[in-house]
Design a protein around this motif. Structure first.
Motif, PDB file in Angstrom:
ATOM      1  N   HIS A 190       1.539  -8.833   6.982  1.00 12.08           N
ATOM      2  CA  HIS A 190       1.061  -7.726   6.167  1.00 12.08           C
ATOM      3  C   HIS A 190       1.386  -7.950   4.703  1.00 12.08           C
ATOM      4  CE1 HIS A 190       5.091  -5.922   5.435  1.00 12.08           C
ATOM      5  NE2 HIS A 190       5.382  -6.451   6.611  1.00 12.08           N
ATOM      6  N   SER A 191       0.594  -7.320   3.857  1.00 14.12           N
ATOM      7  CA  SER A 191       0.904  -7.295   2.426  1.00 14.12           C
ATOM      8  C   SER A 191       1.904  -6.178   2.180  1.00 14.12           C
ATOM      9  CB  SER A 191      -0.374  -7.039   1.626  1.00 14.12           C
ATOM     10  OG  SER A 191      -0.807  -5.700   1.812  1.00 14.12           O
ATOM     11  N   THR A 192       2.422  -6.118   0.969  1.00 21.50           N
ATOM     12  CA  THR A 192       3.358  -5.033   0.647  1.00 21.50           C
ATOM     13  C   THR A 192       2.671  -3.671   0.725  1.00 21.50           C
ATOM     14  OG1 THR A 192       2.889  -5.398  -1.714  1.00 21.50           O
ATOM     15  CG2 THR A 192       4.861  -6.449  -0.798  1.00 21.50           C
ATOM     16  N   ALA A 193       1.343  -3.638   0.500  1.00 19.47           N
ATOM     17  CA  ALA A 193       0.605  -2.373   0.564  1.00 19.47           C
ATOM     18  C   ALA A 193       0.468  -1.869   1.994  1.00 19.47           C
ATOM     19  CB  ALA A 193      -0.781  -2.552  -0.061  1.00 19.47           C
ATOM     20  N   ASP A 194       0.625  -2.760   2.979  1.00 18.29           N
ATOM     21  CA  ASP A 194       0.431  -2.397   4.384  1.00 18.29           C
ATOM     22  C   ASP A 194       1.734  -2.338   5.172  1.00 18.29           C
ATOM     23  OD1 ASP A 194      -2.307  -1.940   4.518  1.00 18.29           O
ATOM     24  OD2 ASP A 194      -2.803  -4.034   4.902  1.00 18.29           O
ATOM     25  N   CYS A 237       6.101 -10.013   6.036  1.00 21.47           N
ATOM     26  CA  CYS A 237       5.379  -9.725   4.802  1.00 21.47           C
ATOM     27  C   CYS A 237       4.942 -11.055   4.189  1.00 21.47           C
ATOM     28  CB  CYS A 237       6.257  -8.957   3.817  1.00 21.47           C
ATOM     29  SG  CYS A 237       5.396  -8.527   2.282  1.00 21.47           S
ATOM     30  N   PRO A 294       1.881  -9.791  -2.009  1.00 20.48           N
ATOM     31  CA  PRO A 294       1.548  -8.529  -2.674  1.00 20.48           C
ATOM     32  C   PRO A 294       0.197  -7.989  -2.203  1.00 20.48           C
ATOM     33  CG  PRO A 294       1.201 -10.380  -4.153  1.00 20.48           C
ATOM     34  CD  PRO A 294       1.844 -10.943  -2.933  1.00 20.48           C
ATOM     35  N   PRO A 295      -0.227  -6.816  -2.702  1.00 23.51           N
ATOM     36  CA  PRO A 295      -1.440  -6.166  -2.198  1.00 23.51           C
ATOM     37  C   PRO A 295      -2.718  -6.991  -2.275  1.00 23.51           C
ATOM     38  CG  PRO A 295      -0.140  -4.604  -3.454  1.00 23.51           C
ATOM     39  CD  PRO A 295       0.510  -5.937  -3.644  1.00 23.51           C
ATOM     40  N   SER A 296      -2.898  -7.766  -3.322  1.00 28.42           N
ATOM     41  CA  SER A 296      -4.133  -8.531  -3.458  1.00 28.42           C
ATOM     42  C   SER A 296      -4.394  -9.366  -2.213  1.00 28.42           C
ATOM     43  CB  SER A 296      -4.038  -9.455  -4.676  1.00 28.42           C
ATOM     44  OG  SER A 296      -5.050 -10.436  -4.642  1.00 28.42           O
ATOM     45  N   THR A 336      -1.467   6.366   4.027  1.00 27.17           N
ATOM     46  CA  THR A 336      -2.189   6.235   2.764  1.00 27.17           C
ATOM     47  C   THR A 336      -3.124   5.038   2.842  1.00 27.17           C
ATOM     48  OG1 THR A 336      -0.395   7.227   1.473  1.00 27.17           O
ATOM     49  CG2 THR A 336      -1.991   5.854   0.285  1.00 27.17           C
ATOM     50  N   PRO A 341      -5.020   2.216   1.425  1.00 27.64           N
ATOM     51  CA  PRO A 341      -4.848   1.492   0.161  1.00 27.64           C
ATOM     52  C   PRO A 341      -6.193   1.183  -0.498  1.00 27.64           C
ATOM     53  CG  PRO A 341      -4.521  -0.001   1.996  1.00 27.64           C
ATOM     54  CD  PRO A 341      -4.709   1.363   2.592  1.00 27.64           C
ATOM     55  N   PHE A 383      -7.119  -1.617  -1.928  1.00 29.12           N
ATOM     56  CA  PHE A 383      -7.268  -3.050  -2.162  1.00 29.12           C
ATOM     57  C   PHE A 383      -8.218  -3.759  -1.199  1.00 29.12           C
ATOM     58  CE2 PHE A 383      -2.912  -1.628  -3.060  1.00 29.12           C
ATOM     59  CZ  PHE A 383      -2.909  -1.773  -4.443  1.00 29.12           C
TER      60      PHE A 383
END
Length: 449
Positions: free
Chosen positions: A32-36, A50, A53-55, A376, A378, A380
């Motif tokens: 997962h990304s940090t956003a997930d 992880c 990052p989100p991108s 939430t 995201p 992205f």
């Protein structure tokens, strides 16, 4: 069978793969990304890593990070889901070269079918009907290209060789538009795909989009699981899919299914795949092959009773198919609606916090989603947040069941496409199956005002 599978994806498809692994007794690793970090598949997996990052470029498209996660977690196979790296032949090759099993087709099959020119040439070799057009990328002076265009006939499509998912296509209605359209198409192809090669193809003006699902093991066994009708799409992005297609009779269904299965057997294809066609006035025309699991696979599962994700995993592990073509039965009718996090009046994405979520239930209703109250969405990634699937004895009954299920579905806190779905299935054209691939675009112009 595999001991541990790394799921190289996110959202509802990651959760779908996790469930199949759990039922097969296979441990799972979620990346997962940090956003997930709080995503449902991450919370439910046996392990999580992880990867950036989100991108998406720095996480879900980062092949090195995914392979490193597989290494440190001790996974022995990687499932790519769909999107991201699922049809990236180089990634599939890297997976194999690093000692893992890629749960999907061989890299060379992905590579061939990922190039639109090579895919069309291969389709011809395999005996599949194709849309009339150029044999390869167009080159030469303007007059030479114009001569090719006249032979094909207008209107025609300029298509990017490296395009996909409905991107990289331009309609040209007359020769006077050709030169400028070619210039723009090449520029857009170069910017979007890093490859400015384009080719020409006849434009069909009222087609249906029909695709055939295939499943193959590594022992030469290939079956088709019928077709799906994906004609309700906007700018080549599907919104509603159903199986079987309302416009085909059993004879046509069996004929195209067997033709595709024979072609895949000759191709040496393994795992799941979908061969996509345009259908118009009783004729099929190959457009592309998706060498992965499709978003709309649940409708095929509903009418056949075959768990496609489980069969993917079994085939990748070297097991034989547990059934033959004569064992495949098609029962009832299934419809899938994609639910997107976007304002249906503007199609602008609507990320944000989900305040309340209630999935519809009851007989013949399935909701594939990784949503939960408090989650939430995201900003992205793709806006798909759920798929609502219904199954009933026939199409009319399935639509009535879908009406009921849509009314029960609650997603509060962000705008979603639910109002659009309600409006769609109130239309006589939809209920009577009087539509083509351009119908939804025309409807949205009227509905959105």
């Amino acid at each position: 069978m595999f001991r541990k599978v790394l799921i190289a994806n996110r959202g509802e498809i990651a959760l779908r793969i996790l469930r199949a692994c759990r039922e097969l007794g296979i441990a799972t690793v979620a990346v997962h990304s940090t956003a997930d970090a709080a995503a449902m598949h991450v919370r439910l997996a046996d392990e999580s890593v992880c990867i950036g990052p989100p991108s998406a470029t720095d996480s879900y498209l980062n092949a090195i990070a995914i392979l490193a996660a597989a290494e440190i977690s001790g996974a022995d196979a990687i499932h790519p889901g769909y999107g991201f790296l699922a049809e990236n032949a180089d990634f599939a090759q890297m997976v194999v070269e690093h000692g893992f099993t890629f749960i999907g087709p061989d890299p060379e099959h992905i590579r061939i079918m990922g190039d639109k020119i090579r895919a069309k040439q291969m389709a011809v070799e395999l005996g599949l009907p194709v849309v009339p057009g150029t044999d390869g990328p167009v080159s030469g002076d303007d007059e030479a290209i114009a001569a090719l265009a006249r032979d094909i006939g207008f209107p025609l499509l300029i298509k990017a060789v490296a395009g996909g998912g409905g991107r990289g296509m331009t309609i040209v209605h007359g020769e006077e538009q050709l030169r400028e359209s070619l210039r723009l198409a090449r520029y857009e192809a170069r910017m979007g795909f890093g490859d400015d090669r384009v080719y020409l193809e006849r434009f069909l003006d009222h087609p249906r989009h029909i695709e055939v699902q295939v499943l193959a093991d590594r022992h030469g066994n290939v079956v088709h699981l019928g077709e799906r009708d994906c004609s309700l799409q906007r700018r080549h992005q599907k919104l509603v899919e159903e199986a079987p297609s309302p416009v085909l009779d059993m004879a046509a269904r069996e004929a195209i299914g067997e033709r595709v299965a024979t072609a895949m057997r000759k191709f040496g294809y393994t795992n799941v795949g979908t061969v996509e066609f345009l259908w118009q006035d009783g004729e099929f025309f190959f457009i592309e092959m998706n060498t992965r699991l499709q978003v709309e696979h649940p409708v095929t599962e509903a009418i056949t009773g075959v768990d496609l994700v489980r069969e993917q995993i079994r085939a990748a592990a070297g097991e034989k198919l547990g059934f033959t073509q004569k064992d495949v039965r098609f029962e009832g009718h299934a419809i899938e609606c994609r639910i997107n996090a976007e304002d249906p009046r503007t199609m602008v994405p609507s990320p944000g916090k989900v305040q309340a979520f209630h999935a519809p239930g009851g007989p013949g209703v399935r909701m594939d989603s990784a949503l939960y109250a408090g989650y939430t969405v995201p900003p992205f990634y793709d806006s798909l947040i759920g798929k609502l699937i219904v199954h009933d004895v026939d199409r009319a009954a399935a639509i009535r069941r879908l009406d009921r299920a849509i009314a029960e579905c609650v997603i509060d806190g962000i705008p979603t496409g639910l109002p659009l779905l309600r409006a769609l299935f109130a239309e006589d054209d939809i209920r009577a199956s009087r539509f083509d691939t351009g119908w939804l675009g025309r409807f949205l112009e009227r509905w959105q005002g």
